[in-house]
Write a protein that holds these residues in place. Sequence first.
Motif, mmCIF file in Angstrom:
data_model
loop_
_atom_site.group_PDB
_atom_site.id
_atom_site.type_symbol
_atom_site.label_atom_id
_atom_site.label_comp_id
_atom_site.label_asym_id
_atom_site.label_seq_id
_atom_site.Cartn_x
_atom_site.Cartn_y
_atom_site.Cartn_z
ATOM 1 N N ILE A 11 0.820 -1.213 0.000
ATOM 2 C CA ILE A 11 0.000 0.000 0.000
ATOM 3 C C ILE A 11 0.844 1.250 0.000
ATOM 4 O O ILE A 11 0.539 2.209 -0.716
ATOM 5 N N VAL A 12 1.924 1.264 0.808
ATOM 6 C CA VAL A 12 2.754 2.467 0.871
ATOM 7 C C VAL A 12 3.337 2.805 -0.491
ATOM 8 O O VAL A 12 3.254 3.955 -0.930
ATOM 9 N N PRO A 13 3.904 1.844 -1.246
ATOM 10 C CA PRO A 13 4.354 2.211 -2.592
ATOM 11 C C PRO A 13 3.212 2.700 -3.474
ATOM 12 O O PRO A 13 3.394 3.646 -4.248
ATOM 13 N N LEU A 14 2.053 2.073 -3.382
ATOM 14 C CA LEU A 14 0.949 2.490 -4.255
ATOM 15 C C LEU A 14 0.536 3.923 -3.943
ATOM 16 O O LEU A 14 0.407 4.754 -4.847
ATOM 17 N N LEU A 15 0.348 4.237 -2.657
ATOM 18 C CA LEU A 15 -0.060 5.594 -2.297
ATOM 19 C C LEU A 15 1.007 6.598 -2.697
ATOM 20 O O LEU A 15 0.698 7.691 -3.189
ATOM 21 N N THR A 16 2.276 6.228 -2.500
ATOM 22 C CA THR A 16 3.339 7.150 -2.898
ATOM 23 C C THR A 16 3.348 7.356 -4.394
ATOM 24 O O THR A 16 3.570 8.474 -4.875
ATOM 25 N N ALA A 17 3.118 6.295 -5.155
ATOM 26 C CA ALA A 17 3.110 6.435 -6.612
ATOM 27 C C ALA A 17 2.032 7.429 -7.032
ATOM 28 O O ALA A 17 2.258 8.279 -7.892
ATOM 29 N N LEU A 18 0.840 7.318 -6.419
ATOM 30 C CA LEU A 18 -0.246 8.236 -6.785
ATOM 31 C C LEU A 18 0.094 9.658 -6.387
ATOM 32 O O LEU A 18 -0.179 10.600 -7.135
ATOM 33 N N THR A 19 0.708 9.814 -5.195
ATOM 34 C CA THR A 19 1.092 11.164 -4.760
ATOM 35 C C THR A 19 2.135 11.742 -5.699
ATOM 36 O O THR A 19 2.060 12.908 -6.095
ATOM 37 N N VAL A 20 3.116 10.939 -6.072
ATOM 38 C CA VAL A 20 4.158 11.421 -6.978
ATOM 39 C C VAL A 20 3.546 11.799 -8.313
ATOM 40 O O VAL A 20 3.905 12.809 -8.918
ATOM 41 N N SER A 21 2.555 10.993 -8.776
ATOM 42 C CA SER A 21 1.914 11.299 -10.047
ATOM 43 C C SER A 21 1.205 12.635 -9.983
ATOM 44 O O SER A 21 1.293 13.452 -10.902
ATOM 45 N N ALA A 22 0.494 12.890 -8.877
ATOM 46 C CA ALA A 22 -0.192 14.172 -8.753
ATOM 47 C C ALA A 22 0.807 15.309 -8.556
ATOM 48 O O ALA A 22 0.659 16.383 -9.128
ATOM 49 N N ARG B 194 -8.249 20.968 -18.871
ATOM 50 C CA ARG B 194 -6.833 20.907 -19.203
ATOM 51 C C ARG B 194 -6.261 19.535 -18.916
ATOM 52 O O ARG B 194 -6.791 18.771 -18.106
ATOM 53 N N GLU B 195 -5.102 19.262 -19.549
ATOM 54 C CA GLU B 195 -4.471 17.954 -19.336
ATOM 55 C C GLU B 195 -4.048 17.801 -17.885
ATOM 56 O O GLU B 195 -4.120 16.719 -17.299
ATOM 57 N N LYS B 196 -3.615 18.923 -17.289
ATOM 58 C CA LYS B 196 -3.165 18.839 -15.902
ATOM 59 C C LYS B 196 -4.318 18.410 -14.996
ATOM 60 O O LYS B 196 -4.131 17.599 -14.086
ATOM 61 N N THR B 197 -5.512 18.940 -15.272
ATOM 62 C CA THR B 197 -6.678 18.539 -14.479
ATOM 63 C C THR B 197 -6.930 17.051 -14.617
ATOM 64 O O THR B 197 -7.155 16.359 -13.617
ATOM 65 N N ALA B 198 -6.870 16.568 -15.864
ATOM 66 C CA ALA B 198 -7.136 15.147 -16.087
ATOM 67 C C ALA B 198 -6.134 14.289 -15.337
ATOM 68 O O ALA B 198 -6.486 13.301 -14.685
ATOM 69 N N ALA B 199 -4.848 14.672 -15.410
ATOM 70 C CA ALA B 199 -3.828 13.838 -14.780
ATOM 71 C C ALA B 199 -3.988 13.822 -13.268
ATOM 72 O O ALA B 199 -3.947 12.762 -12.629
ATOM 73 N N VAL B 200 -4.173 15.011 -12.681
ATOM 74 C CA VAL B 200 -4.260 15.071 -11.225
ATOM 75 C C VAL B 200 -5.540 14.403 -10.742
ATOM 76 O O VAL B 200 -5.554 13.667 -9.748
ATOM 77 N N LEU B 201 -6.645 14.612 -11.495
ATOM 78 C CA LEU B 201 -7.911 14.006 -11.081
ATOM 79 C C LEU B 201 -7.851 12.484 -11.137
ATOM 80 O O LEU B 201 -8.404 11.785 -10.295
ATOM 81 N N GLY B 202 -7.115 11.970 -12.148
ATOM 82 C CA GLY B 202 -6.959 10.515 -12.225
ATOM 83 C C GLY B 202 -6.259 9.968 -11.001
ATOM 84 O O GLY B 202 -6.683 8.979 -10.398
ATOM 85 N N ALA B 203 -5.151 10.649 -10.627
ATOM 86 C CA ALA B 203 -4.434 10.188 -9.438
ATOM 87 C C ALA B 203 -5.302 10.320 -8.192
ATOM 88 O O ALA B 203 -5.292 9.437 -7.316
ATOM 89 N N VAL B 258 -11.365 6.645 -13.897
ATOM 90 C CA VAL B 258 -11.594 6.162 -15.259
ATOM 91 C C VAL B 258 -11.923 7.326 -16.186
ATOM 92 O O VAL B 258 -11.428 7.404 -17.310
ATOM 93 N N MET B 259 -12.754 8.273 -15.712
ATOM 94 C CA MET B 259 -13.106 9.419 -16.554
ATOM 95 C C MET B 259 -11.852 10.188 -16.968
ATOM 96 O O MET B 259 -11.617 10.449 -18.153
ATOM 97 N N SER B 260 -11.026 10.546 -15.960
ATOM 98 C CA SER B 260 -9.851 11.356 -16.273
ATOM 99 C C SER B 260 -8.893 10.634 -17.189
ATOM 100 O O SER B 260 -8.324 11.221 -18.104
ATOM 101 N N VAL B 261 -8.714 9.337 -16.962
ATOM 102 C CA VAL B 261 -7.733 8.627 -17.771
ATOM 103 C C VAL B 261 -8.230 8.461 -19.204
ATOM 104 O O VAL B 261 -7.456 8.581 -20.155
ATOM 105 N N MET B 262 -9.545 8.237 -19.397
ATOM 106 C CA MET B 262 -10.066 8.132 -20.767
ATOM 107 C C MET B 262 -9.798 9.423 -21.529
ATOM 108 O O MET B 262 -9.348 9.415 -22.685
#
Lengths: 505, 279, 132
Positions: A11-22, B194-203, B258-262
């Motif tokens: 879970i910790v890697p998964l949550l970190t991955a999502l945080t890093v992505s955002a 915007r793309e940034k919205t889509a990416a952040v919303l997906g995460a 799913v919405m954001s990633v599509m």
Amino acid sequence: MIRHLPALLVIVPLLTALTVSALSWVAPRLCLPLTFGCIGASLASSIGILVEVIKSGPVVYTMGGWSAPVGIVYVIDYLSAPVLVVVTAVALINLIASSKQIDRDFSDKKGTFYTLYILFVTGMVGIVATGDAFNLYVLLEIAALTGYSLIGIGHERAPLSSLNYLFIGTIGASFYLLGVGYLYIATGSLNMADLARFMAMPEHGTSTMVMFAFIICMTGLFIKMGLFPLHGWLPNAYSYASPASSALVAPLTTKVMIYAMIRVGLYVFTPAYVFGRLQVGGAMVWIAVAAIVFGSLLALAQKSLFKMLTYIVIAEVGYMVGGFFLGNRMGITGSALHIINDAAMTLCLFLAAGAITYRTKSDDFKDLKGLFHQMPFTMTAFTVGALAVIGVPPTCGFFSKWYLIIGGIQAGHYGYAAALIFSSLVNAVLFFRIFETAYFDQPGDGKGHHHGHHKHHKHKNKMVEAPVSMIVPLMITALGLIALGIYTGDIVTHVIQAAIPGGIA
Amino acid sequence: MKITGLLTVIICGALLTYYAMDFPDFGDGRSPANTYLSPHFLENTMHDAHVPNSVTTILADYRGYDTMYETTVVLTAGLACFFLLRRKESTSPPARFFRHVPTGLTLRIEEGGKLPAENSKVFTRIDSLWAPDSLIIRNTCRLIIAFVQLFALYVVAHGHYSPGGGFQGGVLLGSSIILFSISNDLRRTLKRFREKTAAVLGAIGVLIYSGTGFVCLLMGAHFLNYEALSPLLGLKTGDPMARSHGIFSVEIGVAFAVMSVMIWIYYNLSSAGKHDEGL
Amino acid sequence: MEQIFTAMGAKYNYVAYIILMMVGLYAMIVKSNLVKKIIGMSIFQTSIILFYVSTAYKTGKTIPIVPYDAHAAVQAADFINPLPHVLMLTAIVVSVATLGVALALAMKIYRQYGTLEEDDIHEDLRSEEGKS
């Protein structure tokens, strides 16, 4: 928190991955420290789990509170715990060593690279820790998809090699899914321990559904691990990728697939079924022999460092598959030990090759001349890795080869033992060829004539070493190879012997 | 090549068909798959989670862990398309097309020519693969999109009681934005979403899912055990409505992801990463 | 021989999935256009989804949405099996994700080589290697 460690591990890697992505869109500077912290925490918790498992036996964690077979359970036992430590350690060392290479290759998409990196590690850790057959497929696909994208950028031929890998890898994963489907319609359950319980019943031991499930599951896993003759994707996919990605994907993918094969062979289709009723052992060991011979011979024909290393990986897969299908305790011990050792050896060699290409921008053998003088630390670590692959004590490679050869002789399979010795000889030839070029030849011998700048020859013995961030992890890995060799006895008695079910001789 | 391929395929197919003769009949209610584990799910779905749709209960509760990774796979696809394709080049395309709004005339301006102002009311930019501007398509889609989104929200919310749920609703929401992009053009869609919205919303969507599970962990129960949410929701322990609300919360996370990633995948694939001209 | 035909009549769902899977496999092996290979891969994955879902069917029973009465006893034999449907939701999503990544890679290859035919790309690579 201790009892939640199996969950936190993933879970910790998964949550970190999502945080890093955002965060890669908002605050990109935080991505690398977060990634580093997360994989470090994963390594710490996997060491914690290993200690826990050695002390009190396998750990079972039910997800969502539903126990098997209704829900998904994570089972961390003597086989998974050391592989978990190895996976997280390889990921962490590679992260430190490749940070400069990542800056060079992926300068504008670093945040996404780190996200894909952590997701790949999450997939690998999940495959090792899971106790549910369908969950293994989902995590296999996460690891695969992130792998395809990580190796899709690099050399000019990277996208084509990655697409080829995608086609073959998808066939492999779909075969595995089909095998799980066959098992499901034969028994009705998806949980690994439950399926093993069903295997003991006579009506399943003789049904063709289960036999076909075994064949298709194993074929899928063989495709994903690159066993000859299903290895076609491996050399191109790993040699044309950026060294930062290939040093992560190459040591881990094949070894974790071999772990999955051992897990499915021993804990789902019980040894009594695989070795007793189906009797596939003999044929599979001959295929493994073919893999070893083929991989070693083709490695001899290569002119580029990375391609040669990938063929060595193909031969190593042959070692482990052959060792497992020998069916005796020595063979399976050697195979499981070799998972750990080979991951470390492959990491050391790929990191050294990455450091060399970072400085010389090419991995052709002609351009390796005189490297011992220019990059002494890198070549020392490369030498230790080479000695481990050849199988020289006290490096770890010697001990796992020892177990595998003894296992082969005990099972009466002299062809396998002969292939192992043949492979050691070929590896010695391969690596000594490189040592000769790197130590004795003068650098710029081939290139100097074209330039006519004789001043350059004065600089030929100056050290043009790789950056410190690459050298230190490399030396740590090289020392690790020797340490793994010295502590082999402890590893085998406390951990691996307990992982093999009692019924095997 | 063709002959070997055909032979391989015929032999594999024949082998598989021959060995399939031992399988249970089609529609057999007493096969092991239909009698061992699934009756437990069907009989307990109302009792455990107060959700009539047993597929939703299995998806989000009994095997919710699998679904979390499924959502992560969706996010990985978006990340991979972005990672592989996105280029922020500043080179201008060889020719740009503009339409003069009052008269409907099309202008083609070669590289190096003087372009109309960015916010000009008289000239609008059109794609090089230009389809004629159609009043009917634009306005019909304007009406349809609103209803598609309403239906998508209905599908997400009614996942408990009828076929539906997060994945289905998320795809519908994503396709409404893609419909807007097809009927108008990509640049207008990018300005609104915007793309940034889509990416952040997906995460954030996947974070909602794993965050719900993590909250359960913090409350002391196992990961993704929604019973631990009862104190937070003001329910007694063991109340099946806690699981029902937990399932709903993860479905919302799935819909966002799913919405954001599509939309994100569409942006990158249709413009080959340049975000300049779309389909 | 006759046995096989009567068996195939009762188990025609397996025959259907095998035919679909072989079509997909043939496309992936034989076709040289990358997009056709991707379509073959998609057909291949869809056949496995068909296999799972067809094993869930029970003749004459209804969809697995139980009546909204918390206290009525539910006869599991009246509803079709929900578990393979759930597993296949995951498989469909995975197949779409793989399709997306494959198309992105194909687009990158097109940008680089200008063609999607594998034979032309290999010729391109061979001529490059010949030059260097």
